[in-house]
Enzyme design. Structure first.
Site, PDB file in Angstrom:
ATOM      1  N   GLU A  82      67.792  16.994  38.538  1.00  0.00           N
ATOM      2  CA  GLU A  82      68.991  16.236  38.954  1.00  0.00           C
ATOM      3  C   GLU A  82      69.160  16.235  40.472  1.00  0.00           C
ATOM      4  OE1 GLU A  82      72.540  17.249  36.751  1.00  0.00           O
ATOM      5  OE2 GLU A  82      73.828  16.308  38.240  1.00  0.00           O
ATOM      6  N   LYS A 269      79.427  22.885  33.038  1.00  0.00           N
ATOM      7  CA  LYS A 269      78.103  22.239  33.173  1.00  0.00           C
ATOM      8  C   LYS A 269      77.696  22.236  34.642  1.00  0.00           C
ATOM      9  CE  LYS A 269      75.033  18.734  33.706  1.00  0.00           C
ATOM     10  NZ  LYS A 269      74.594  18.130  34.973  1.00  0.00           N
ATOM     11  N   HIS A 383      76.855  12.012  45.419  1.00  0.00           N
ATOM     12  CA  HIS A 383      75.898  12.009  44.315  1.00  0.00           C
ATOM     13  C   HIS A 383      75.054  10.750  44.327  1.00  0.00           C
ATOM     14  CE1 HIS A 383      74.550  13.702  40.556  1.00  0.00           C
ATOM     15  NE2 HIS A 383      74.624  12.516  40.007  1.00  0.00           N
TER      16      HIS A 383
END
Ligand code: NDP
Length: 429
Positions: A82, A269, A383
């Site tokens: 990620e 998470k 992000h």
């Protein structure tokens, strides 16, 4: 460690980053060459690790910087697919290092093994009998795995839990015997499984019950690691928001995750983004760590935030994260997987307890970064900036096209795959 070589680490080429780690005194020349060559798992080793092996599945392996943990500097290896996780960890660690770094507490590492007994004629009597024979049970457990005793570890304590029959679930009563085992530098799955199978027949004799199974529990509540950090409010100001406002919003973000499981899962998470990436890079069993962490988040009966954020009397922000971290410094693939060996080298050959301290600190850093972004500018800005490269690659860009498409994407209103494909077509035209 000389961290002055890490300036603009993100902008360096892969080779320059490896050289910087070598110049900083983290990597030996030999390890630098190994890293440059790519840490590939040989087909022979891979074939011997699992059944029906066909190939290997690769993940990017990088390093998060700026970690100051218990007064020591660390560069922390992470294996993750990620984007933005390593950048977020490094950025949070920088803020926290400037405020004095992380302080950690690692409990004495006691793992738990269980034997579940069913059809026990008198469970209260069975509990008494087991307690009266604790020394014998420990002796038999230790005889089943004598090498861990020779190393200074072994079974230390017996406890009993009676789980009543449940009419709604239609489940019978279970008498569950726990062995609390010091597995030293190992996670201890094999040690404990051997011990539990070793004591099962004796427990059947003692109780008149029938052993259903003997197995490690992945919920080691005596193997907890805690990281805390303390940040002055003035270090938190962002854009229009003052440091005090950001601090208060961070605390509210934690409070939201404490009371709402829908938020808590996502909050945790984010913590596991960092934890799993280091656990994986270190050759440890990330399924075991994840399962234990989520069970710990539910210890009150409701799934809640693993971390907590509070205001100190002087107005500082205090963050804390606790979770079970039964990682090993030996065992499994740790001693032969090339990337796991590299992780140990980069971290300075840490003991299992030191590795726990690093991992729990990364989890807290990751949480700080995520909730700070969420309560200030929102998470998408940073992000998606990093996601743009993945989108460019997904659209089919290669080589220098990746950088170009990624940069153009950042300027677009709709940063998605369709836009990336259109930009690539435009570039090729
Ligand atoms: P291993 O059995 O591979 O390694 C542990 C062994 O290492 C010890 O028994 C000991 O053997 C040796 N050792 C060497 N030095 C030390 C030391 N300083 N301290 C302690 N032991 C030392 O690994 P684990 O038992 O830790 O099990 C981990 C693996 O088990 C992971 O790969 C995991 O995926 C897997 N697993 C996990 C399960 C679960 O989570 N539920 C279930 C089953 C497997 P000796 O003393 O004989 O030399």
């Amino acid at each position: 460690m000389d961290t002055s070589y890490f300036k603009k680490f993100y902008d360096k080429s892969r080779s320059e980053r490896i050289a910087a780690l070598q110049q900083a005194g983290i990597l030996s020349e030999e390890d630098a060459i190994r890293l440059e060559d790519g840490l590939a798992l040989s087909p022979e080793i891979a074939d011997n690790m699992i059944e029906n092996q066909l190939s290997t599945y690769e993940l990017p392996y990088g390093v998060a910087l700026n970690f100051l943990i218990d007064g020591k500097d660390y560069a922390v290896p992470m294996a993750i697919e990620e984007p933005s996780v390593i950048a977020a960890a490094s950025s949070a660690a920088k803020t926290i290092a400037q405020a004095g770094g992380f302080a950690t507490v690692v409990q004495k590492r006691l793992m738990i093994g269980q034997v579940a007994l069913k059809k026990v004629p008198d469970s209260a009597l069975a509990e008494q009998t087991i307690r009266a024979h604790e020394a014998d049970i420990l002796k038999r457990a230790n005889e089943a795995h004598p090498s861990i005793v020779k190393r200074g570890g072994g079974a230390r304590k017996v406890s009993v839990r009676i789980i009543p029959a449940d009419a709604i679930g239609g489940t019978p009563e279970f008498v569950v015997v726990h062995l609390h085992v010091e597995t030293l530098e190992a996670m201890g799955a094999n040690i404990i499984n051997t011990m539990m199978e070793g004591v099962s027949p004796y427990l059947q004799d003692l109780t008149g019950g029938e052993a259903l199974m003997g197995i490690l529990s992945n919920y080691p509540t005596d193997c907890l690691a805690t990281a805390t950090c303390r940040i002055p409010a003035n270090a938190l100001a962002k854009g229009e928001l003052s440091g005090e406002e950001v601090r208060d919003r961070l605390i509210e973000a934690y409070q939201f995750a404490y009371v709402d499981p829908y938020r808590a899962v996502t909050h945790n998470k984010g913590i596991m983004n960092g934890i799993d990436a280091v656990v994986l890079a270190s050759g440890n069993d990330w399924r075991a760590i994840s399962a234990g962490a989520h069970a710990y988040a539910s210890r009150s009966g409701q799934y809640r935030s693993l971390s907590s954020w509070k205001k100190a009397e002087n107005g500082d922000l205090i963050g804390s994260l606790t979770l079970p971290l039964p990682v090993g410094a030996v065992g499994g693939s740790i001693s032969f997987h090339p990337a796991a060996k590299m992780t140990r080298a980069i971290l300075g050959d840490p003991s299992a307890a030191e590795l726990e301290a690093v991992i729990v600190s990364v989890g807290l850093a990751q949480n700080f970064s995520a909730i700070k972004a969420l309560v200030t500018e929102g998470i998408q800005k940073g992000h998606m900036g990093l996601q743009s490269r993945s989108l460019a690659i997904s659209a089919g860009a290669t080589g220098e096209q990746i950088e170009w498409v990624s940069e153009q994407l950042k300027k677009e209103k709709n940063m998605n795959l369709a836009t990336a494909k259109a930009l690539l077509e435009q570039l090729k035209a």
